[in-house]
Design an enzyme around this catalytic site. Structure first.
Site, PDB file in Angstrom:
ATOM      1  N   SER A 158       1.009  -0.940  -0.130  1.00  0.00           N
ATOM      2  CA  SER A 158       0.518   0.024  -0.173  1.00  0.00           C
ATOM      3  C   SER A 158       1.335   1.414  -0.169  1.00  0.00           C
ATOM      4  CB  SER A 158      -0.623  -0.132   1.264  1.00  0.00           C
ATOM      5  OG  SER A 158       0.039   0.281   2.478  1.00  0.00           O
ATOM      6  N   LYS A 159      -0.252   2.047  -0.154  1.00  0.00           N
ATOM      7  CA  LYS A 159       0.783   3.924  -0.644  1.00  0.00           C
ATOM      8  C   LYS A 159       2.258   3.744   0.897  1.00  0.00           C
ATOM      9  CE  LYS A 159      -2.338   6.650  -2.767  1.00  0.00           C
ATOM     10  NZ  LYS A 159      -3.803   7.483  -2.328  1.00  0.00           N
ATOM     11  N   ARG A 160       1.752   3.182   2.071  1.00  0.00           N
ATOM     12  CA  ARG A 160       2.908   3.073   3.618  1.00  0.00           C
ATOM     13  C   ARG A 160       3.871   2.885   3.503  1.00  0.00           C
ATOM     14  NH1 ARG A 160       1.739  -0.264   7.611  1.00  0.00           N
ATOM     15  NH2 ARG A 160       0.808  -1.517   5.753  1.00  0.00           N
ATOM     16  N   HIS A 161       4.289   1.710   1.891  1.00  0.00           N
ATOM     17  CA  HIS A 161       5.383   1.514   1.278  1.00  0.00           C
ATOM     18  C   HIS A 161       5.933   2.272   1.056  1.00  0.00           C
ATOM     19  CE1 HIS A 161       2.951  -1.731   2.776  1.00  0.00           C
ATOM     20  NE2 HIS A 161       4.048  -1.968   3.369  1.00  0.00           N
ATOM     21  N   GLY A 162       5.666   3.378  -0.055  1.00  0.00           N
ATOM     22  CA  GLY A 162       6.005   3.982  -0.854  1.00  0.00           C
ATOM     23  C   GLY A 162       5.332   4.195  -2.237  1.00  0.00           C
TER      24      GLY A 162
END
Ligand code: GLU
Length: 470
Positions: free
Chosen positions: A237-241
């Site tokens: 997800s966006k948390r990972h980049g």
């Protein structure tokens, strides 16, 4: 039989790298077998689907070069057809009207949960005669006996007992068809032979097969692609980049590098890491797709990007670099040939964004020197070298790398200093930085006029520094 595959995104956001990988696998499969690749936009969720998202998906597909042979087809254009199929199922007794209230369904669900059973519709309206005038949904009459066998091309055989499946809603009270119905009708009408999709749909597959059977439609082959995880093991997800395909373009990735990364993410062909598109098409096999989820590794993607930047045709890189220069308000036609600049920078940049930053000084006077580089190299001790260079370069007849290099060496020889004592101040003077391509090539491209101006500017800078410390 012509192989027909499809990519069927719901336009509720940007094109995600996971979706792009699924699309790539479908595309490769079709290309490998001389088949057709179809793009279908599943936009029946009117509240969540947007035109911007459709555009973002199309833009992403185009940038990646995943050209489709048919479509895009929009499900919202096909409501009449879905109705027709639903009416047919009703008329044949393969579907039925259900008027169970929300209260009844909620109570049923709670009882089942209390008994630790999987919540499922109990078939209350299966044999009731519900009037079309009452508010109602339409449910598919799922077989109650037997099992569904899926020979998944990635996961192998999956057997699901029909007793596990309940009678699924295929038309809502407001008359709109549901996902499982529209997918089935479309896969049938579009002659899809291979459904390659994310394994988040695996629970839908036995239901879809039962509906296809009820319609007398051929059953496509299925291949469920495992999901992509972030490095912490949770779903990517966006948390990972960055997870959006177009974000990677903006970050300076080449489409071929992203495709190469995505093809390898969950698929392999021996130890090979770098695949041209033709090689991907030649070697791709669904059987070699991993059954286990894959982990997204941004460093590996960056490494691949670097490999592509190094090896791709400079003209192609220049073409892709151009918009990044535009974003910096630089028109590359008003300066040295961008292809030549690319040649100088190909070994030095991991992304096109880095390359654009490094290319800037060819087109625009930089604002400030890199402070560390200036401190180390634009010192009073460098003044003599820069003055000597300026004088010699001003009269140099042959403004080509070899002659420029000779000049730099001669100046160092005359002053009795090491080459670096001349080369480094010159480098900082013309590029503003301590690291840049070789001076001879850089100067040749930059041109005499700009070179002399920048040496003058560096001399000014040194004089001011001298004045301050005096
Ligand atoms: N529209 C579905 C999704 O975006 C895909 C459906 C399918 O591939 O069957 O998840």
């Amino acid at each position: 039989m012509t192989i027909r595959t499809r990519f069927a995104p719901s336009p509720t956001g940007y094109l995600h790298v996971g979706g792009a990988r699924t699309a790539l696998y479908s595309w490769l499969y079709a290309r490998k077998h001389g088949g057709k690749f179809i793009l279908r936009i599943e936009d029946t969720d009117l509240e969540r689907s947007t035109a911007e998202s459709v555009n973002a998906i199309l833009e992403g597909m185009t940038w990646l070069g995943l050209e489709y042979d048919e479509g895009p087809f929009y499900q919202t254009d096909r409501f009449a057809r879905y109705d027709e199929v639903i009416e047919k199922l009703l008329a044949e007794g393969k579907a039925y009207r259900c008027s169970c209230s929300k209260a009844r369904l909620d109570a049923l669900r709670e009882e089942q949960m209390a008994r630790k059973e999987k919540p499922r519709y109990d078939g209350h309206c299966r044999n009731r005669d519900v009037s079309p005038d009452e508010p109602h949904v339409i449910r598919f009459r799922n077989p109650q006996e037997g099992e569904v066998i899926i020979e998944d091309l990635i996961r192998g055989r999956i057997i699901v007992s029909n007793r596990e499946l309940d009678d699924l809603v295929i038309r809502r009270t407001d008359g709109s068809p549901t996902y499982n119905l529209t997918v089935v009708v479309d896969d049938w009408d579009m002659g899809i032979t291979h459904v390659i999709r994310g394994d988040d749909h695996i629970n839908n597959t036995p239901r879809q097969i039962n509906i296809l059977k009820a319609l007398g439609a051929p059953i496509p082959k299925y291949a469920h692609v495992p999901m992509i995880l972030g490095e912490d093991g949770s779903r990517l997800s966006k948390r990972h980049g960055a997870t959006s395909v177009m974000e990677y373009r903006n970050l300076g990735y080449l489409p071929e590098a992203l495709l190469n990364y995505l093809v390898r993410l969950g698929w392999s062909h021996g130890d090979q890491e770098i695949f041209s598109i033709d090689e991907m098409i030649e070697y791709f096999e669904l059987e070699n797709v991993n059954r286990a989820p894959s982990t997204f590794n941004p460093e590996k993607l960056l490494w691949l990007n670097q490999q592509y930047i190094m090896k791709d045709d400079p003209a192609r890189i220049a073409h892709l670099l151009s918009p990044h220069m535009g974003e910096r308000d630089v028109d590359p036609t008003e300066g040295p040939d961008l292809v030549e600049v690319v040649r100088l920078l190909q070994e030095r940049a991991g992304t096109l964004v880095e390359m654009a930053d490094q290319a800037m000084f060819f087109y625009r006077d930089f604002e400030d020197y890199d402070p560390k580089a200036a401190k180390a190299h634009l010192r009073p001790a460098a003044r003599e070298a820069l003055e000597a260079l300026r004088a010699t370069l001003a009269d140099l007849e042959d403004w080509r790398p070899e002659a420029i290099q000779r000049t730099i060496e001669q100046v160092a020889g005359r002053l009795g200093v090491k080459l670096g004592k001349v080369g480094m101040p010159l480098r900082v003077a013309v590029s503003g930085r301590g690291a840049s391509p070789s001076n001879d090539q850089t100067l040749a491209l930059l041109g005499r006029e700009k070179t002399l101006q920048r040496i003058d500017r560096a001399l000014d800078f040194i004089r001011k520094r001298e004045a301050q410390s005096a």
